[in-house]
Design a protein around this motif. Structure first.
Motif, PDB file in Angstrom:
ATOM      1  N   MET A  91     -15.698  -3.308  17.985  1.00  0.00           N
ATOM      2  CA  MET A  91     -16.254  -2.060  17.469  1.00  0.00           C
ATOM      3  C   MET A  91     -15.134  -1.173  16.913  1.00  0.00           C
ATOM      4  O   MET A  91     -15.232  -0.648  15.807  1.00  0.00           O
ATOM      5  CB  MET A  91     -17.003  -1.352  18.609  1.00  0.00           C
ATOM      6  CG  MET A  91     -17.669  -0.059  18.205  1.00  0.00           C
ATOM      7  SD  MET A  91     -18.889  -0.330  16.898  1.00  0.00           S
ATOM      8  CE  MET A  91     -20.312  -0.755  17.900  1.00  0.00           C
ATOM      9  N   THR A  92     -14.074  -1.017  17.688  1.00  0.00           N
ATOM     10  CA  THR A  92     -12.935  -0.202  17.248  1.00  0.00           C
ATOM     11  C   THR A  92     -12.402  -0.704  15.912  1.00  0.00           C
ATOM     12  O   THR A  92     -12.170   0.067  14.980  1.00  0.00           O
ATOM     13  CB  THR A  92     -11.796  -0.254  18.299  1.00  0.00           C
ATOM     14  OG1 THR A  92     -12.279   0.286  19.527  1.00  0.00           O
ATOM     15  CG2 THR A  92     -10.581   0.537  17.846  1.00  0.00           C
ATOM     16  N   ASN A  93     -12.246  -2.015  15.810  1.00  0.00           N
ATOM     17  CA  ASN A  93     -11.720  -2.584  14.573  1.00  0.00           C
ATOM     18  C   ASN A  93     -12.614  -2.225  13.385  1.00  0.00           C
ATOM     19  O   ASN A  93     -12.128  -1.783  12.343  1.00  0.00           O
ATOM     20  CB  ASN A  93     -11.601  -4.107  14.714  1.00  0.00           C
ATOM     21  CG  ASN A  93     -11.082  -4.760  13.445  1.00  0.00           C
ATOM     22  OD1 ASN A  93      -9.956  -4.514  13.026  1.00  0.00           O
ATOM     23  ND2 ASN A  93     -11.914  -5.561  12.806  1.00  0.00           N
ATOM     24  N   ALA A  94     -13.922  -2.382  13.558  1.00  0.00           N
ATOM     25  CA  ALA A  94     -14.852  -2.116  12.447  1.00  0.00           C
ATOM     26  C   ALA A  94     -14.851  -0.632  12.076  1.00  0.00           C
ATOM     27  O   ALA A  94     -14.776  -0.273  10.894  1.00  0.00           O
ATOM     28  CB  ALA A  94     -16.262  -2.576  12.835  1.00  0.00           C
ATOM     29  N   VAL A  95     -14.925   0.237  13.088  1.00  0.00           N
ATOM     30  CA  VAL A  95     -14.997   1.682  12.838  1.00  0.00           C
ATOM     31  C   VAL A  95     -13.719   2.176  12.152  1.00  0.00           C
ATOM     32  O   VAL A  95     -13.771   2.925  11.176  1.00  0.00           O
ATOM     33  CB  VAL A  95     -15.229   2.446  14.171  1.00  0.00           C
ATOM     34  CG1 VAL A  95     -15.009   3.938  13.995  1.00  0.00           C
ATOM     35  CG2 VAL A  95     -16.624   2.163  14.714  1.00  0.00           C
ATOM     36  N   VAL A  96     -12.569   1.742  12.660  1.00  0.00           N
ATOM     37  CA  VAL A  96     -11.301   2.243  12.119  1.00  0.00           C
ATOM     38  C   VAL A  96     -11.056   1.721  10.706  1.00  0.00           C
ATOM     39  O   VAL A  96     -10.512   2.428   9.863  1.00  0.00           O
ATOM     40  CB  VAL A  96     -10.127   1.912  13.066  1.00  0.00           C
ATOM     41  CG1 VAL A  96      -8.793   2.284  12.439  1.00  0.00           C
ATOM     42  CG2 VAL A  96     -10.304   2.630  14.393  1.00  0.00           C
ATOM     43  N   ARG A  97     -11.477   0.509  10.437  1.00  0.00           N
ATOM     44  CA  ARG A  97     -11.305  -0.009   9.073  1.00  0.00           C
ATOM     45  C   ARG A  97     -12.116   0.829   8.097  1.00  0.00           C
ATOM     46  O   ARG A  97     -11.642   1.145   6.997  1.00  0.00           O
ATOM     47  CB  ARG A  97     -11.692  -1.485   9.005  1.00  0.00           C
ATOM     48  CG  ARG A  97     -10.683  -2.332   9.788  1.00  0.00           C
ATOM     49  CD  ARG A  97     -10.694  -3.748   9.370  1.00  0.00           C
ATOM     50  NE  ARG A  97     -10.279  -3.875   7.987  1.00  0.00           N
ATOM     51  CZ  ARG A  97      -9.553  -4.881   7.507  1.00  0.00           C
ATOM     52  NH1 ARG A  97      -9.159  -5.830   8.308  1.00  0.00           N
ATOM     53  NH2 ARG A  97      -9.232  -4.941   6.249  1.00  0.00           N
ATOM     54  N   ARG A  98     -13.326   1.215   8.498  1.00  0.00           N
ATOM     55  CA  ARG A  98     -14.134   2.082   7.621  1.00  0.00           C
ATOM     56  C   ARG A  98     -13.451   3.435   7.448  1.00  0.00           C
ATOM     57  O   ARG A  98     -13.393   3.994   6.355  1.00  0.00           O
ATOM     58  CB  ARG A  98     -15.544   2.274   8.204  1.00  0.00           C
ATOM     59  CG  ARG A  98     -16.493   1.144   7.857  1.00  0.00           C
ATOM     60  CD  ARG A  98     -17.949   1.585   8.023  1.00  0.00           C
ATOM     61  NE  ARG A  98     -18.276   1.918   9.408  1.00  0.00           N
ATOM     62  CZ  ARG A  98     -18.647   1.012  10.318  1.00  0.00           C
ATOM     63  NH1 ARG A  98     -18.752  -0.262   9.992  1.00  0.00           N
ATOM     64  NH2 ARG A  98     -18.921   1.382  11.552  1.00  0.00           N
ATOM     65  N   MET A  99     -12.911   3.965   8.563  1.00  0.00           N
ATOM     66  CA  MET A  99     -12.229   5.260   8.535  1.00  0.00           C
ATOM     67  C   MET A  99     -11.036   5.206   7.564  1.00  0.00           C
ATOM     68  O   MET A  99     -10.857   6.078   6.708  1.00  0.00           O
ATOM     69  CB  MET A  99     -11.743   5.562   9.964  1.00  0.00           C
ATOM     70  CG  MET A  99     -11.177   6.940  10.206  1.00  0.00           C
ATOM     71  SD  MET A  99     -10.492   7.051  11.898  1.00  0.00           S
ATOM     72  CE  MET A  99     -11.967   7.274  12.866  1.00  0.00           C
ATOM     73  N   ALA A 100     -10.242   4.164   7.686  1.00  0.00           N
ATOM     74  CA  ALA A 100      -9.055   4.029   6.836  1.00  0.00           C
ATOM     75  C   ALA A 100      -9.467   3.820   5.376  1.00  0.00           C
ATOM     76  O   ALA A 100      -8.873   4.427   4.464  1.00  0.00           O
ATOM     77  CB  ALA A 100      -8.208   2.860   7.325  1.00  0.00           C
ATOM     78  N   ASP A 101     -10.480   3.009   5.143  1.00  0.00           N
ATOM     79  CA  ASP A 101     -10.936   2.773   3.757  1.00  0.00           C
ATOM     80  C   ASP A 101     -11.414   4.066   3.107  1.00  0.00           C
ATOM     81  O   ASP A 101     -11.180   4.289   1.915  1.00  0.00           O
ATOM     82  CB  ASP A 101     -12.049   1.704   3.731  1.00  0.00           C
ATOM     83  CG  ASP A 101     -11.511   0.318   4.042  1.00  0.00           C
ATOM     84  OD1 ASP A 101     -10.275   0.121   3.932  1.00  0.00           O
ATOM     85  OD2 ASP A 101     -12.306  -0.576   4.379  1.00  0.00           O
ATOM     86  N   ALA A 102     -12.071   4.927   3.895  1.00  0.00           N
ATOM     87  CA  ALA A 102     -12.532   6.210   3.358  1.00  0.00           C
ATOM     88  C   ALA A 102     -11.330   7.081   2.971  1.00  0.00           C
ATOM     89  O   ALA A 102     -11.330   7.747   1.940  1.00  0.00           O
ATOM     90  CB  ALA A 102     -13.412   6.923   4.373  1.00  0.00           C
ATOM     91  N   MET A 103     -10.294   7.087   3.803  1.00  0.00           N
ATOM     92  CA  MET A 103      -9.070   7.857   3.490  1.00  0.00           C
ATOM     93  C   MET A 103      -8.434   7.343   2.208  1.00  0.00           C
ATOM     94  O   MET A 103      -7.974   8.111   1.369  1.00  0.00           O
ATOM     95  CB  MET A 103      -8.049   7.699   4.614  1.00  0.00           C
ATOM     96  CG  MET A 103      -8.328   8.537   5.842  1.00  0.00           C
ATOM     97  SD  MET A 103      -7.040   8.179   7.068  1.00  0.00           S
ATOM     98  CE  MET A 103      -7.963   8.567   8.536  1.00  0.00           C
ATOM     99  N   ILE A 104      -8.393   6.037   2.075  1.00  0.00           N
ATOM    100  CA  ILE A 104      -7.776   5.427   0.893  1.00  0.00           C
ATOM    101  C   ILE A 104      -8.537   5.829  -0.364  1.00  0.00           C
ATOM    102  O   ILE A 104      -7.943   6.190  -1.373  1.00  0.00           O
ATOM    103  CB  ILE A 104      -7.724   3.879   1.060  1.00  0.00           C
ATOM    104  CG1 ILE A 104      -6.726   3.509   2.164  1.00  0.00           C
ATOM    105  CG2 ILE A 104      -7.360   3.200  -0.261  1.00  0.00           C
ATOM    106  CD1 ILE A 104      -6.923   2.130   2.759  1.00  0.00           C
TER     107      ILE A 104
END
Ligand code: MN3
Length: 389
Positions: A371-384
């Motif tokens: 879950m952490t991996n999926a959530v954080v990847r979305r978070m980082a992609d949004a920042m990018i």
């Protein structure tokens, strides 16, 4: 070795995968290939399966299955698709050693399947230990699945530890090349492009790990890897820059004696050691010429120029799912940097923000990790995405 060891290579078309096959090519009497898997390099996968007469081949990208099936028609290799097939096939009775050479977090699931089945794990996929080191190592213990490191530093430590005879280690000296930007100043690094970052001075590796080396996140990962593999507190792990990449790492005993493992940089040496352990076999690599080398130099790592190393120490200190947060943010940021979407120092910036914002879980379960991996990847992609605008 009595009978041939049957090898499964997860990520056979990548840098570690192809070098593993080169080792096997030189020792056909000792090893045979049971399973090859890759993400999408379907032509190379089929070619490898034919050359090594592999029993099974899996293409993880399921869209490419018809192509693989076509290419393997009239051969002895059965074609499969998808990560689920990888997880099933690594657990098969026909596999003795699983080489974990997938890139990134995606290696976690199949590595755990192999561990559950009690296989010998020759591990190159360091993100598995970064994201879920506690779970992976306790499962390995539970299922009697030895993990033999392929990462050159950890192979070196593993080799040095053969001299331990039960004695305590006082310190691990984890060596680092310092990467392509070791001698650059911060202003110049700030403008570094992916081509600059991909020019590693000593090692020929895949793109992801080469970028991680240029930010020194790779060394941060390796500190975490060492902590789990050798069950040592981080306070005992010292990172030292050794630009020639000749000393692959060292251990120090309480009496001050230091054991080092040296070799010319060539990943086939640690790969072969892991596959053949405890036997050492001949290898057609370049051998050490100390007079030609002349000297070996050492430097302290520069935490100001390479903030990723500091972030890794912070992540270890906070523990729980935070190293997984760091890894997920790094995977997104490195992928974006490789597509020229963000600048070099945006990588630590994105990681640091994700480490601040993501929900911290003290004792994460495996589900929490995914879950952490999926959530954080979305978070980082949004920042990018925001940065690009
Ligand atoms: Mn390494």
């Amino acid at each position: 070795m009595e009978r041939k060891r049957r090898i499964a290579i997860l990520g056979s078309t990548g840098s570690i995968g192809t070098q593993t096959l080169d080792v096997i090519r030189q020792h056909r009497d000792k090893f045979e290939v049971e399973l090859l898997t890759c993400n999408s390099s379907v032509d190379l996968l089929a070619q490898q399966a034919k050359e090594f007469d592999a029993n099974n081949a899996v293409i993880c990208n399921e869209v490419l299955y018809p192509e693989l099936s076509n290419l393997l028609e009239n051969t002895d290799t059965k074609a499969f698709a998808g990560i689920k097939s990888v997880c099933d096939l690594v657990a098969s009775d026909n596999v003795d050693i699983v080489v974990g050479a997938m890139v990134g977090f995606s290696g976690l699931k199949p590595t755990l399947s192999a561990i559950d089945a009690g296989k010998i794990i020759a591990l190159a996929n360091k993100e598995t230990l970064v994201a879920a080191g506690g779970i992976v190592t306790s499962e390995a213990q539970k299922h009697n699945a030895p993990i033999i490191p392929i990462d050159s530093e950890h192979s070196a430590i593993f080799q040095c530890l053969l001299s331990a005879q039960g004695n305590k280690i006082a310190k691990i000296h984890l060596t680092a090349s310092g990467g392509p930007f070791r001698t650059w100043d911060k202003d110049r690094i700030e403008k570094a492009t992916k081509d600059d970052a991909l020019k590693h001075p000593n090692w020929n590796m895949g793109a992801k790990v080469t970028i991680d080396s240029s930010t020194m996140m790779n060394k941060g990962f390796e500190v975490i890897e060492a902590k789990w593999l050798f069950r040592q507190p981080v306070s005992k792990i010292n990172v030292i820059i050794q630009p020639e990449s000749i000393i692959h790492s060292m251990i120090e005993y309480e009496d001050g004696a230091v054991m080092a493992q040296l070799a010319c940089p060539d990943m086939r040496e640690p790969i072969q050691f892991a596959l053949g352990f405890p036997e050492r076999m001949p290898l057609d690599n370049k051998k050490m010429d100390f007079a030609e080398l002349g000297s070996i130099s050492f430097f302290k790592p520069d935490m100001d120029k390479f903030p990723c190393l500091g972030l890794a120490y912070e992540a270890i200190g906070r523990g729980g799912n935070i190293p997984c947060v760091m890894n997920a943010a790094n995977e997104s940021a490195v992928a974006a940097f490789l597509r020229d979407r963000i600048g070099f120092y945006d990588i630590p910036h994105i990681i640091s923000e994700c480490m601040e914002k993501a929900e911290a879980i003290k004792e994460p379960t495996l589900d929490d990790i995914f879950m952490t991996n999926a959530v954080v990847r979305r978070m980082a992609d949004a920042m990018i995405e925001k940065m690009e605008r």
